[in-house]
Write a protein that holds these residues in place. Sequence first.
Motif, PDB file in Angstrom:
ATOM      1  N   VAL A 159      34.591  16.308  17.036  1.00 21.43           N
ATOM      2  CA  VAL A 159      34.637  14.919  17.275  1.00 21.43           C
ATOM      3  C   VAL A 159      34.482  14.702  18.747  1.00 21.43           C
ATOM      4  CG1 VAL A 159      36.366  12.829  17.290  1.00 21.43           C
ATOM      5  CG2 VAL A 159      36.623  14.894  15.582  1.00 21.43           C
ATOM      6  N   PHE A 160      33.536  13.750  19.196  1.00 23.83           N
ATOM      7  CA  PHE A 160      33.075  13.538  20.624  1.00 23.83           C
ATOM      8  C   PHE A 160      33.763  12.222  20.934  1.00 23.83           C
ATOM      9  CE2 PHE A 160      29.799  16.216  18.852  1.00 23.83           C
ATOM     10  CZ  PHE A 160      29.613  17.251  19.869  1.00 23.83           C
ATOM     11  N   ARG A 161      33.793  11.982  22.472  1.00 22.97           N
ATOM     12  CA  ARG A 161      34.258  11.091  23.164  1.00 22.97           C
ATOM     13  C   ARG A 161      33.019  10.852  24.262  1.00 22.97           C
ATOM     14  NH1 ARG A 161      36.161   9.267  27.924  1.00 22.97           N
ATOM     15  NH2 ARG A 161      37.464   7.356  28.237  1.00 22.97           N
ATOM     16  N   LEU A 162      32.299   9.545  24.194  1.00 20.44           N
ATOM     17  CA  LEU A 162      31.398   9.304  25.168  1.00 20.44           C
ATOM     18  C   LEU A 162      32.107   8.181  26.070  1.00 20.44           C
ATOM     19  CD1 LEU A 162      28.367   9.365  25.693  1.00 20.44           C
ATOM     20  CD2 LEU A 162      28.169   7.307  24.646  1.00 20.44           C
ATOM     21  N   SER A 163      32.375   8.692  27.184  1.00 14.88           N
ATOM     22  CA  SER A 163      32.696   7.921  28.430  1.00 14.88           C
ATOM     23  C   SER A 163      32.021   6.358  28.364  1.00 14.88           C
ATOM     24  CB  SER A 163      33.196   8.811  29.381  1.00 14.88           C
ATOM     25  OG  SER A 163      32.026   8.913  30.212  1.00 14.88           O
ATOM     26  N   PRO A 164      32.968   5.406  28.853  1.00 16.15           N
ATOM     27  CA  PRO A 164      31.943   4.392  29.489  1.00 16.15           C
ATOM     28  C   PRO A 164      30.833   4.595  30.543  1.00 16.15           C
ATOM     29  CG  PRO A 164      33.998   3.791  29.521  1.00 16.15           C
ATOM     30  CD  PRO A 164      33.881   5.497  29.371  1.00 16.15           C
ATOM     31  N   ASP A 165      30.849   5.785  31.181  1.00 17.54           N
ATOM     32  CA  ASP A 165      29.535   6.063  32.231  1.00 17.54           C
ATOM     33  C   ASP A 165      28.837   6.907  31.627  1.00 17.54           C
ATOM     34  OD1 ASP A 165      31.256   8.327  32.269  1.00 17.54           O
ATOM     35  OD2 ASP A 165      31.954   8.104  34.414  1.00 17.54           O
ATOM     36  N   GLY A 166      29.007   7.545  30.374  1.00 19.96           N
ATOM     37  CA  GLY A 166      27.989   8.111  29.561  1.00 19.96           C
ATOM     38  C   GLY A 166      28.283   9.744  29.640  1.00 19.96           C
ATOM     39  N   GLU A 167      29.321   9.947  30.046  1.00 25.15           N
ATOM     40  CA  GLU A 167      29.834  11.493  29.588  1.00 25.15           C
ATOM     41  C   GLU A 167      30.224  11.949  28.471  1.00 25.15           C
ATOM     42  OE1 GLU A 167      32.621  15.070  31.649  1.00 25.15           O
ATOM     43  OE2 GLU A 167      32.818  12.962  32.404  1.00 25.15           O
ATOM     44  N   LEU A 168      29.473  12.932  27.740  1.00 24.30           N
ATOM     45  CA  LEU A 168      29.879  13.075  26.216  1.00 24.30           C
ATOM     46  C   LEU A 168      30.758  14.448  26.225  1.00 24.30           C
ATOM     47  CD1 LEU A 168      29.401  12.596  23.293  1.00 24.30           C
ATOM     48  CD2 LEU A 168      27.549  13.979  23.327  1.00 24.30           C
ATOM     49  N   THR A 169      31.876  14.373  25.650  1.00 15.98           N
ATOM     50  CA  THR A 169      32.889  15.601  25.875  1.00 15.98           C
ATOM     51  C   THR A 169      33.237  15.890  24.295  1.00 15.98           C
ATOM     52  OG1 THR A 169      34.531  14.050  26.373  1.00 15.98           O
ATOM     53  CG2 THR A 169      33.441  15.349  28.221  1.00 15.98           C
ATOM     54  N   VAL A 170      33.677  17.084  23.976  1.00 23.36           N
ATOM     55  CA  VAL A 170      34.226  17.434  22.771  1.00 23.36           C
ATOM     56  C   VAL A 170      35.839  17.241  22.956  1.00 23.36           C
ATOM     57  CG1 VAL A 170      34.579  19.299  20.943  1.00 23.36           C
ATOM     58  CG2 VAL A 170      32.068  19.132  21.825  1.00 23.36           C
ATOM     59  N   VAL A 171      36.295  16.536  21.938  1.00 20.95           N
ATOM     60  CA  VAL A 171      37.843  16.404  21.957  1.00 20.95           C
ATOM     61  C   VAL A 171      38.514  16.983  20.887  1.00 20.95           C
ATOM     62  CG1 VAL A 171      37.734  14.150  23.307  1.00 20.95           C
ATOM     63  CG2 VAL A 171      37.599  14.050  20.666  1.00 20.95           C
ATOM     64  N   VAL A 172      37.827  17.282  19.917  1.00 20.16           N
ATOM     65  CA  VAL A 172      38.338  18.201  18.619  1.00 20.16           C
ATOM     66  C   VAL A 172      37.112  19.010  18.030  1.00 20.16           C
ATOM     67  CG1 VAL A 172      39.798  18.413  16.616  1.00 20.16           C
ATOM     68  CG2 VAL A 172      40.061  16.422  18.246  1.00 20.16           C
ATOM     69  N   SER A 173      37.466  20.394  17.823  1.00 23.62           N
ATOM     70  CA  SER A 173      36.376  20.959  17.382  1.00 23.62           C
ATOM     71  C   SER A 173      36.840  22.010  16.502  1.00 23.62           C
ATOM     72  CB  SER A 173      35.896  22.220  18.525  1.00 23.62           C
ATOM     73  OG  SER A 173      36.858  22.980  18.997  1.00 23.62           O
ATOM     74  N   ASP A 174      38.008  21.794  15.761  1.00 18.97           N
ATOM     75  CA  ASP A 174      38.512  22.642  14.727  1.00 18.97           C
ATOM     76  C   ASP A 174      38.519  22.210  13.014  1.00 18.97           C
ATOM     77  OD1 ASP A 174      40.651  20.891  15.047  1.00 18.97           O
ATOM     78  OD2 ASP A 174      42.159  22.396  15.035  1.00 18.97           O
ATOM     79  N   PHE A 175      37.650  21.217  13.006  1.00 25.39           N
ATOM     80  CA  PHE A 175      37.657  20.689  11.629  1.00 25.39           C
ATOM     81  C   PHE A 175      36.743  21.436  10.898  1.00 25.39           C
ATOM     82  CE2 PHE A 175      40.003  17.074  13.516  1.00 25.39           C
ATOM     83  CZ  PHE A 175      40.348  16.287  12.364  1.00 25.39           C
ATOM     84  N   SER A 176      36.791  21.401   9.355  1.00 23.16           N
ATOM     85  CA  SER A 176      35.838  21.638   8.681  1.00 23.16           C
ATOM     86  C   SER A 176      34.753  20.620   8.657  1.00 23.16           C
ATOM     87  CB  SER A 176      36.119  22.005   7.113  1.00 23.16           C
ATOM     88  OG  SER A 176      35.043  22.464   6.543  1.00 23.16           O
TER      89      SER A 176
END
Length: 308
Positions: A159-176
């Motif tokens: 699950v990703f979050r793209l900030s208003p200034d364009g930074e993409l980060t992983v916020v959750v990584s343990d889903f199937s």
Amino acid sequence: MITLPAHLDVQDDRFAALVHPMSRLEPIARGFTWTEGPVWFGDRNCLLFSDIPSQRIMRWSETEGLSVYREGSQFNNGNTRDPQGRLVGCRHGPRDVVRTEHDGSLTVLADRFDGKRLNSPNDVVVSSDGAVWFTDPTYGIISNFEGYRSTPEQETRNVFRLSPDGELTVVVSDFSQPNGLCFSPDEKTLYIAESGSSHDDSVPAIIRKFAVDGATLRDAGVFAKIDRGLPDGMRCDSTGNLWSSAADGVHCFDPQGTRLGKILVPEVVSNLCFGGADGHRMFITATTSVYCVFVDVRGAEAWVRGRG
């Protein structure tokens, strides 16, 4: 004694205040392959939704009926609107998240993370600060049915979050297989569907909840379990109830995760949204069709509450 219509399964008296017993479940569009991504445009009085395998985004309005909004949609799946009223969608073909500008042009918001292609963005929400949150399972690259068969480049299904200034980060990584997602009305909780049971029976069909702390999430455990099929798309209403897709229809849960009842649908449901001229319609995408039903509550999204 009131006789309930066949499409209502009341499991808690509170459900009766949400779906009137005289409501009807009506098909408004039929003949598709796999419908998804419904989003209401109150300022244009129309519904947009995806027919993924046919690579089309469709448009429906009560006055004008059904038409094609976009051909060659590149297996577009989930849709939402941002605070500026623009359409934001997830495309399995190019494996990206794309925004439709007011002039009709397309802007790719995200297609790679750490230099590697995304899996196949599936569903998306935009928070009030303009950040774009989306799920990235592998459904669009498992086969050529709703995308192009390919080997995943991402090590996890994030699950990703793209900030208003364009930074993409992983916020959750343990889903199937993370799937549908939606915010509570106050945006303090993010609900995310786990749909991995579609290909692995050992994965529970659950909705997880996460406390939102700015740009990060804290796991708050299992919110609810789906007892028929698996959760896919979902929405919160303005009072905090969560409405989730399932194999037998739409399941409604109170903010504590107690199931209040179901809207039973004769096809497997993929997603839903609130809308209509008065905000009191629920639109349901279900396999080959789209259905509409009156509900006595509006959606949590701003454009359903009359501000967009």
